[in-house]
Design an enzyme around this catalytic site. Sequence first.
Site, short mmCIF file in Angstrom:
data_model
loop_
_atom_site.label_atom_id
_atom_site.label_comp_id
_atom_site.label_asym_id
_atom_site.label_seq_id
_atom_site.Cartn_x
_atom_site.Cartn_y
_atom_site.Cartn_z
N GLU A 39 -17.75 -16.50 9.84
CA GLU A 39 -18.36 -15.95 8.65
C GLU A 39 -18.85 -14.34 9.11
O GLU A 39 -19.13 -13.70 7.94
CB GLU A 39 -19.63 -16.57 8.25
CG GLU A 39 -20.71 -16.63 9.41
CD GLU A 39 -22.23 -16.38 8.84
OE1 GLU A 39 -22.12 -16.65 7.54
OE2 GLU A 39 -23.05 -16.22 9.31
N ASN A 40 -18.90 -13.86 10.27
CA ASN A 40 -19.20 -12.67 10.61
C ASN A 40 -18.00 -11.83 11.47
O ASN A 40 -18.25 -10.79 11.94
CB ASN A 40 -20.47 -12.71 11.62
CG ASN A 40 -21.59 -13.37 11.00
OD1 ASN A 40 -21.93 -14.61 11.57
ND2 ASN A 40 -22.12 -12.95 10.04
N HIS A 68 -22.31 -15.63 4.62
CA HIS A 68 -21.45 -14.39 4.66
C HIS A 68 -20.23 -14.81 3.99
O HIS A 68 -19.35 -13.71 4.17
CB HIS A 68 -21.47 -13.61 5.76
CG HIS A 68 -22.91 -13.39 6.21
ND1 HIS A 68 -23.23 -12.19 5.76
CD2 HIS A 68 -23.59 -13.57 7.11
CE1 HIS A 68 -24.57 -11.86 6.17
NE2 HIS A 68 -24.84 -12.82 7.27
N HIS A 153 -24.55 -25.01 8.40
CA HIS A 153 -24.70 -23.56 8.67
C HIS A 153 -26.20 -23.36 8.14
O HIS A 153 -26.42 -23.25 6.61
CB HIS A 153 -23.67 -22.75 7.73
CG HIS A 153 -23.95 -21.30 8.37
ND1 HIS A 153 -23.17 -20.68 9.33
CD2 HIS A 153 -24.38 -20.15 7.68
CE1 HIS A 153 -23.34 -19.48 9.31
NE2 HIS A 153 -24.14 -19.22 8.38
N HIS A 178 -25.17 -20.30 12.55
CA HIS A 178 -25.84 -19.35 11.71
C HIS A 178 -26.89 -18.45 12.51
O HIS A 178 -27.18 -17.16 12.50
CB HIS A 178 -26.43 -19.70 10.47
CG HIS A 178 -27.44 -19.00 9.61
ND1 HIS A 178 -26.92 -17.89 9.09
CD2 HIS A 178 -28.64 -18.84 9.51
CE1 HIS A 178 -27.93 -17.19 8.54
NE2 HIS A 178 -29.11 -17.59 8.64
N HIS A 180 -26.92 -18.04 15.60
CA HIS A 180 -25.84 -16.98 16.54
C HIS A 180 -26.50 -17.34 18.06
O HIS A 180 -25.96 -16.70 19.07
CB HIS A 180 -26.19 -15.58 16.50
CG HIS A 180 -25.35 -15.24 15.19
ND1 HIS A 180 -24.83 -13.96 14.98
CD2 HIS A 180 -24.73 -16.04 14.19
CE1 HIS A 180 -24.37 -14.03 13.68
NE2 HIS A 180 -24.19 -15.04 13.26
#
Length: 272
Positions: A39-40, A68, A153, A178, A180
């Site tokens: 997602e990032n 995201h 997430h 999510h 991290h």
Amino acid sequence: MRLLFLGDVVGRSGRDGVTDRLPDLVARHGFDFVVINGENASHGRGLTEGHFGELKAAGADVVTLGDHAFDQRDTLSYIAREPTLLRPINLAPGTPGRGANLYESRSGGRVLVINAQGRVFMDPVDDPFRAVEAAIAACPLGEQADAIIVDFHTEATSEIQAMGFFLDGRASLVVGTHTHIPTADHRILKQGTALMADAGMCGDFDSIIGVDIEEPLNRFLTGIASGRFTPAEGEATLSGIAIETDPRTGLVTRLSPLRVGGSLMQVEPTFG
Ligand SMILES: [Fe+2]
Ligand SMILES: [Fe+2]
């Protein structure tokens, strides 16, 4: 079956880490199936089609998303023709793409992957528990699925633990993404489901959750934005969890956290 899950890929650092290290990890540990949260991956925000292709080429069988998911506008169109890209299952009805799908592993096992988004400290979404339960009811473990991986997430570790206990015995792995930050609570629950509250990211840990330190630190100190968030570009640590499943039940017999490369303390999977 041996399955590997890697947490949120952040920016170029995370993509390069996956490209440089994943093929070797798969070869050395004999992973049959690899899921990566992407997602990032595109400058910290979403996942372009090109960057999705990079993760697939490195060895990802499935790429999952999160809050995201649609930061890159092209995802709204290409997700419809990419069955190996999943967005959270509990978004508004009619959202492009899918939140769960059944795949075949390298060894021929049937792997159900589900991506869901939580509701604690997150933007409003539909009930993730009932959405995940419906997907599993349609494809139960030990019947239509030889393994089930749930990427949940969300921000709150309590919500992920609740999902883990909710699905104990009905999924192979419930893993959070999510935040991290990899958590140290990885374990096999009583009914055989592996649970880890957050897989951690694939990115440069010499950072604040993948972002260059200066601007987020400044905002904590002053409350005033004075620049943009930029992904940190140092060497990535790949963070995640590896599991081994019983081929008959789909439940987990062994698990290991994984943290490879970069500045985080190294943890190699212990499967030998
Ligand atoms: Fe997220
Ligand atoms: Fe993320």
